[in-house]
Scaffold this motif. Structure first.
Motif, PDB file in Angstrom:
ATOM      1  N   TYR A  74      38.869  54.028  38.936  1.00  0.00           N
ATOM      2  CA  TYR A  74      40.371  53.914  39.060  1.00  0.00           C
ATOM      3  C   TYR A  74      40.993  52.750  38.389  1.00  0.00           C
ATOM      4  N   ARG A  75      42.202  53.123  37.882  1.00  0.00           N
ATOM      5  CA  ARG A  75      42.832  51.829  37.253  1.00  0.00           C
ATOM      6  C   ARG A  75      43.084  50.938  38.065  1.00  0.00           C
ATOM      7  N   ILE A  76      42.854  49.617  38.018  1.00  0.00           N
ATOM      8  CA  ILE A  76      42.903  48.463  38.997  1.00  0.00           C
ATOM      9  C   ILE A  76      44.299  47.605  38.732  1.00  0.00           C
ATOM     10  N   GLY A  77      45.247  47.846  37.687  1.00  0.00           N
ATOM     11  CA  GLY A  77      46.402  47.115  37.635  1.00  0.00           C
ATOM     12  C   GLY A  77      46.025  45.760  37.354  1.00  0.00           C
ATOM     13  N   SER A  78      46.809  45.181  38.041  1.00  0.00           N
ATOM     14  CA  SER A  78      46.892  43.298  38.049  1.00  0.00           C
ATOM     15  C   SER A  78      45.682  42.871  38.457  1.00  0.00           C
ATOM     16  N   ILE A  79      44.689  43.469  39.103  1.00  0.00           N
ATOM     17  CA  ILE A  79      43.347  42.782  39.258  1.00  0.00           C
ATOM     18  C   ILE A  79      42.578  42.352  38.076  1.00  0.00           C
ATOM     19  N   THR A  80      43.019  43.057  37.057  1.00  0.00           N
ATOM     20  CA  THR A  80      42.649  42.817  35.758  1.00  0.00           C
ATOM     21  C   THR A  80      42.742  41.451  35.225  1.00  0.00           C
ATOM     22  N   LYS A  81      43.929  40.891  35.975  1.00  0.00           N
ATOM     23  CA  LYS A  81      44.370  39.439  35.512  1.00  0.00           C
ATOM     24  C   LYS A  81      43.051  38.454  36.112  1.00  0.00           C
ATOM     25  N   MET A  82      42.412  38.711  37.210  1.00  0.00           N
ATOM     26  CA  MET A  82      41.237  37.917  37.496  1.00  0.00           C
ATOM     27  C   MET A  82      40.065  37.919  36.156  1.00  0.00           C
ATOM     28  N   PHE A  83      39.995  39.002  35.657  1.00  0.00           N
ATOM     29  CA  PHE A  83      39.102  39.204  34.737  1.00  0.00           C
ATOM     30  C   PHE A  83      39.505  38.330  33.284  1.00  0.00           C
ATOM     31  N   THR A  84      40.827  38.318  33.056  1.00  0.00           N
ATOM     32  CA  THR A  84      41.420  37.828  31.859  1.00  0.00           C
ATOM     33  C   THR A  84      41.313  36.263  32.192  1.00  0.00           C
ATOM     34  N   ALA A  85      41.661  35.827  33.479  1.00  0.00           N
ATOM     35  CA  ALA A  85      41.618  34.359  33.774  1.00  0.00           C
ATOM     36  C   ALA A  85      40.323  33.958  33.536  1.00  0.00           C
ATOM     37  N   THR A  86      39.251  34.637  34.053  1.00  0.00           N
ATOM     38  CA  THR A  86      37.825  34.062  33.757  1.00  0.00           C
ATOM     39  C   THR A  86      37.538  34.116  32.450  1.00  0.00           C
ATOM     40  N   VAL A  87      37.802  34.835  31.530  1.00  0.00           N
ATOM     41  CA  VAL A  87      37.558  34.796  30.319  1.00  0.00           C
ATOM     42  C   VAL A  87      38.190  33.329  29.574  1.00  0.00           C
ATOM     43  N   ILE A  88      39.253  33.326  30.018  1.00  0.00           N
ATOM     44  CA  ILE A  88      40.154  32.045  29.460  1.00  0.00           C
ATOM     45  C   ILE A  88      39.245  30.617  29.836  1.00  0.00           C
ATOM     46  N   MET A  89      38.990  30.951  31.313  1.00  0.00           N
ATOM     47  CA  MET A  89      38.272  29.361  31.882  1.00  0.00           C
ATOM     48  C   MET A  89      36.909  29.401  31.010  1.00  0.00           C
ATOM     49  N   ASP A 302      51.059  52.878  37.359  1.00  0.00           N
ATOM     50  CA  ASP A 302      51.266  54.472  37.787  1.00  0.00           C
ATOM     51  C   ASP A 302      51.256  54.752  39.186  1.00  0.00           C
ATOM     52  N   GLY A 303      50.437  55.680  39.621  1.00  0.00           N
ATOM     53  CA  GLY A 303      50.401  55.902  40.773  1.00  0.00           C
ATOM     54  C   GLY A 303      48.963  55.235  41.456  1.00  0.00           C
ATOM     55  N   PHE A 304      48.450  54.313  40.839  1.00  0.00           N
ATOM     56  CA  PHE A 304      47.240  53.697  41.410  1.00  0.00           C
ATOM     57  C   PHE A 304      47.816  52.372  42.129  1.00  0.00           C
ATOM     58  N   GLN A 305      46.820  51.906  43.349  1.00  0.00           N
ATOM     59  CA  GLN A 305      46.960  50.613  44.006  1.00  0.00           C
ATOM     60  C   GLN A 305      45.692  50.197  44.262  1.00  0.00           C
ATOM     61  N   ALA A 306      45.449  48.789  44.035  1.00  0.00           N
ATOM     62  CA  ALA A 306      44.137  48.472  44.319  1.00  0.00           C
ATOM     63  C   ALA A 306      44.347  47.010  44.942  1.00  0.00           C
ATOM     64  N   ASN A 307      43.304  46.620  45.862  1.00  0.00           N
ATOM     65  CA  ASN A 307      43.106  45.258  46.485  1.00  0.00           C
ATOM     66  C   ASN A 307      41.714  44.868  46.436  1.00  0.00           C
ATOM     67  N   SER A 308      41.747  43.382  46.107  1.00  0.00           N
ATOM     68  CA  SER A 308      40.226  43.112  45.693  1.00  0.00           C
ATOM     69  C   SER A 308      40.124  41.551  46.235  1.00  0.00           C
ATOM     70  N   PHE A 309      39.564  41.277  47.567  1.00  0.00           N
ATOM     71  CA  PHE A 309      39.550  39.909  47.940  1.00  0.00           C
ATOM     72  C   PHE A 309      38.413  39.530  48.564  1.00  0.00           C
ATOM     73  N   TYR A 310      38.028  38.315  48.075  1.00  0.00           N
ATOM     74  CA  TYR A 310      36.746  37.486  48.780  1.00  0.00           C
ATOM     75  C   TYR A 310      36.993  36.395  49.819  1.00  0.00           C
ATOM     76  N   PHE A 311      36.325  36.302  50.800  1.00  0.00           N
ATOM     77  CA  PHE A 311      36.464  35.399  51.823  1.00  0.00           C
ATOM     78  C   PHE A 311      35.126  34.619  51.445  1.00  0.00           C
ATOM     79  N   PRO A 312      35.424  33.344  50.809  1.00  0.00           N
ATOM     80  CA  PRO A 312      34.126  32.494  50.669  1.00  0.00           C
ATOM     81  C   PRO A 312      33.337  31.797  51.740  1.00  0.00           C
ATOM     82  N   ASP A 313      34.032  31.627  52.763  1.00  0.00           N
ATOM     83  CA  ASP A 313      33.079  31.127  53.967  1.00  0.00           C
ATOM     84  C   ASP A 313      32.631  31.889  54.550  1.00  0.00           C
TER      85      ASP A 313
END
Length: 438
Positions: A74-89, A302-313
């Motif tokens: 699926y297209r994941i939209g703005s979750i992509t930003k986590m990947f981009t931020a990781t690359v920049i870091m 588009d018509g895609f929506q996605a959520n991706s979250f991590y509970f560290p504890d």
């Protein structure tokens, strides 16, 4: 590619729930969504790096009757930003950039480029206008676009505020970060993601997307009218590192595990990413579920929506990818988390569709405007229901609540028609507007 508010609630011991959560109830939640035609997509839950639940509902392609399965992408939209931020870091850790590097070293033509830092871009503090909000965005979003043209478009807008003075979510920030990473790494964004993330985390179904091919297990997306209708298909040269990645919920959970285990960036970098200012971190934001906290991102394109979250504890990752929604994804996620963490939760009930005559719907058609809103709202009738479209934006379906009242849950939008006065009352996020028919 927009941020969506998420979750409310109270976690207790994760160990118990990871072992004993009510799988039948979780299955029932998604069965109800599918039976009532309220959505299509896939869910995955990881506990301590292992998948403990997975489910897929609906179709990757409705017309071809290709059912969604575990590895449907699926297209994941703005979750992509986590990947981009990781690359920049990573580039910062390699001393090829710093958080204080200014944008004028790469794109001096952008307004305030000499004042905008990499940190400002990462944390949406740049003041750069969000190009997806521009009136002409819908006219070019499905066409290929060059880097030079995109930078030119972004550069033509005035700054919204002084860099660093506040935060405002803008896809422009992450498009520019993508171009910076490509320039430094001397590679395409797709090559960068493969080299720096997917190969390291063994993400077999994650990549920068292209033209959707259902025969290759890639999902098309849909909007709800009388039935599911094909949505727009944004050309991935437009969002790039702001929203161009395709993935599965399983791969997203692996990515989260990889990131939070320190396999992609150093712990000090991860802490900077998790540092929340004005509700935003670096490529992620924080959401509560009762007294616990998760970090991650939402995505919509588009018509895609996605959520991706991590509970560290709790060492818990939960990702949901969808290619069709007719109920708030936030409601789905609250249900998933409540069931998994054994919180009180009543399975949803879905009211039968309100039937309205063609004559009544026809009477509501028209263009509505108000001096209090910068856009006009066009209402049209399509196959026994109403569609609404703001200026320069994709059309969306309205669900009938009564003969005069309609809603669009995804945007928390309510519309009441007052035909005798040729106007509508629009309510959204606690604000109320009156629009008159032109």
């Amino acid at each position: 590619m927009k941020k969506i508010l998420l979750f409310a609630g109270l976690l207790t011991s994760i160990f118990t729930y990871a072992q004993d959560f009510n799988r039948n109830k979780m299955d029932s939640l998604f069965a109800l969504i599918e039976q009532h035609n309220r959505g299509m997509g896939s869910i995955s839950i990881f506990q301590s790096g292992e998948e403990v639940y997975q489910n897929s509902i609906g179709y990757a392609s409705v017309a071809d009757e290709i059912e969604a399965v575990k590895n449907t992408k699926y297209r994941i939209g703005s979750i992509t930003k986590m990947f981009t931020a990781t690359v920049i870091m990573q580039l910062i850790e390699e001393d090829q950039l710093s958080l204080n590097t200014t944008l004028d070293q790469f794109f001096p033509e952008v307004k305030n480029a000499d004042k905008i830092t990499i940190k400002h871009l990462l944390k949406h503090q740049s003041g750069i206008f969000n190009f997806t909000n521009a009136p002409d965005y819908a006219t070019y979003m499905e066409k290929p676009i060059s880097k030079e043209t995109m930078v030119k478009k972004i550069s033509e807008f005035d700054s919204n505020f002084e860099p660093g003075s506040k935060s405002a979510y803008s896809n422009s920030n992450y498009v520019l970060l993508t171009f910076i990473a490509e320039q430094i790494d001397q590679s395409t964004y797709g090559e960068i993601i493969e080299k720096r993330i997917t190969s390291r985390c063994n993400l077999e179904n994650t990549s920068v997307g292209g033209k959707i091919q259902p025969e290759n297990n890639e999902a098309l997306s849909y909007n709800k009218s009388a039935d599911w209708e094909s949505a727009t298909e944004t050309h991935m040269s437009v969002p790039t590192g702001a929203g161009a990645i395709v993935s599965t919920p399983e791969d997203l959970n692996r990515f989260l595990r990889c990131l939070f285990k320190g396999q992609l960036v150093a712990n000090k970098s991860l802490k900077k990413m998790m540092n929340i200012e004005n509700s935003l971190g670096i490529g992620m934001f924080q959401v509560p579920f009762y007294n616990k906290k998760a970090f991650g991102h939402t995505g919509g394109i588009d018509g895609f929506q996605a959520n991706s979250f991590y509970f560290p504890d709790e060492k818990t990752a939960i990702s949901y990818t969808s290619n069709a929604v007719d109920m708030p994804v936030n409601d789905i996620m609250i249900g998933v988390l409540s069931i998994y963490f054994d919180r009180p939760y009543k399975l949803p009930t879905f009211e039968p569709k309100v039937e309205i005559s063609e004559k009544t719907l026809k009477n509501y058609e028209g263009v509505y405007a108000s001096t209090d809103l910068p856009i006009k709202l066009t209402i049209t009738k399509r196959e026994g229901s109403l569609m609404a479209q703001g200026t320069g934006q994709p059309a969306f379906p309205l669900s009938a609540v009564s003969n005069t009242k309609f809603k669009y849950d995804q945007a928390q939008l309510k519309i009441e028609f007052i035909p005798g006065e040729n106007k509508i009352v629009l309510e959204q996020m606690g604000k109320r507007y009156e629009l008159e028919k032109e």
